[in-house]
Design an enzyme around this catalytic site. Sequence first.
Site, PDB file in Angstrom:
ATOM      1  N   CYS A 199      49.781  44.264  62.782  1.00 23.97           N
ATOM      2  CA  CYS A 199      48.425  43.934  62.051  1.00 23.97           C
ATOM      3  C   CYS A 199      47.248  44.519  62.828  1.00 23.97           C
ATOM      4  O   CYS A 199      46.634  45.296  62.398  1.00 23.97           O
ATOM      5  CB  CYS A 199      48.282  42.378  61.812  1.00 23.97           C
ATOM      6  SG  CYS A 199      46.971  41.933  60.561  1.00 23.97           S
ATOM      7  N   CYS A 200      47.232  44.221  64.003  1.00 29.36           N
ATOM      8  CA  CYS A 200      46.146  44.866  64.968  1.00 29.36           C
ATOM      9  C   CYS A 200      46.111  46.341  65.001  1.00 29.36           C
ATOM     10  O   CYS A 200      45.230  46.998  64.754  1.00 29.36           O
ATOM     11  CB  CYS A 200      46.222  44.078  66.337  1.00 29.36           C
ATOM     12  SG  CYS A 200      45.640  42.539  66.667  1.00 29.36           S
ATOM     13  N   CYS A 255      39.068  38.497  64.497  1.00 27.33           N
ATOM     14  CA  CYS A 255      39.231  38.348  63.164  1.00 27.33           C
ATOM     15  C   CYS A 255      39.294  36.919  62.688  1.00 27.33           C
ATOM     16  O   CYS A 255      39.873  36.013  63.777  1.00 27.33           O
ATOM     17  CB  CYS A 255      40.546  39.056  62.582  1.00 27.33           C
ATOM     18  SG  CYS A 255      40.643  40.685  62.467  1.00 27.33           S
ATOM     19  N   CYS A 265      42.745  34.780  63.329  1.00 26.15           N
ATOM     20  CA  CYS A 265      43.364  34.744  64.533  1.00 26.15           C
ATOM     21  C   CYS A 265      42.457  34.362  65.662  1.00 26.15           C
ATOM     22  O   CYS A 265      42.653  34.732  66.850  1.00 26.15           O
ATOM     23  CB  CYS A 265      43.803  36.061  64.849  1.00 26.15           C
ATOM     24  SG  CYS A 265      45.029  36.579  63.762  1.00 26.15           S
ATOM     25  N   CYS A 297      43.864  43.048  71.496  1.00 26.87           N
ATOM     26  CA  CYS A 297      44.198  43.777  70.205  1.00 26.87           C
ATOM     27  C   CYS A 297      44.672  44.973  70.312  1.00 26.87           C
ATOM     28  O   CYS A 297      45.904  45.353  69.820  1.00 26.87           O
ATOM     29  CB  CYS A 297      43.114  44.025  69.309  1.00 26.87           C
ATOM     30  SG  CYS A 297      41.741  45.355  70.155  1.00 26.87           S
TER      31      CYS A 297
END
Length: 293
Positions: free
Chosen positions: A180-181, A263, A266, A289
């Site tokens: 995702c990162c 985010c 998270c 990240c």
Amino acid sequence: MSAVPVALGVAPTHARTGGEGSSLAGLAAEARRKAALREQSRARRNARVDGRERRRRSISELSEIARRGQAELGGSGIGAADEASAEEVIAWAVEQFGDSLAVASSMTDSVLSYLVSRQLPWVDVLFGDTGYHFAETLGTRDAVAHSIDVTVVDVRPRLSVAEQDEAYGADLFARDPESCCRMRKVEPMREILGGYEAWATGLRRADSGTRAKAPLVTFDHNNNLVKINPIAAWDDDRLVGYALRHGLTVNPLLNDGYPSIGCEPCTRRVSAGEDSRAGRWSGVDKTECGLHI
């Protein structure tokens, strides 16, 4: 009516401009001037990214500039008293790179953006707009864009959150935060950094153990450009004190238990005694990240 105090050599606005209407006209003219400067800055950025304005120096050339910069600015070693100040580091960076220098900001605060803008007005400030940010972070971004002489550039991933959910399943951040990162932050930032020769980051040694040896200047092998950390030596008190003295925008979440802000899904509040980045990807073996490692 009481007299209005007047600084030596400066008349009140209505006296200088001839009345309220003229004052409003002056404000409008100033707003137009700033808007024109922003457009000029955007045009320079577009020309740079398209390769029309100047040749981007080679990796070997940039690596050598980074080596010389750390030797010149780093003093007798990381954390030594004779390291260059943040202002000196930025002055060196502006001299070396000019408009090929960008600032990266997570919009936790606006200190670095302000410091660089004082020497390079309308510098590009790159904000990774992942689609998952707190509302407070987006509000901070908007405030920075309107209060400091910078050009905020929203760096967005190729897929929207909805498109990513459709392709990879909902809440990828919970199942595979690395992917995702990478898709929402690292790859988009790496792509846009290809249009610059150097980037300045707000990375500080006080952030965490993984950043304790951060140099002032280094070559970023992941992104193939020079990486500059002007405030690497600053602790939290110095950062907050500078922001207060200069009336700078800070993310309100800093005062709500979030010393490190990423985010929303998270990031959690940090308890007393925890590392400042303990709230990032809590419960997962992940502390960065991927931008800085």
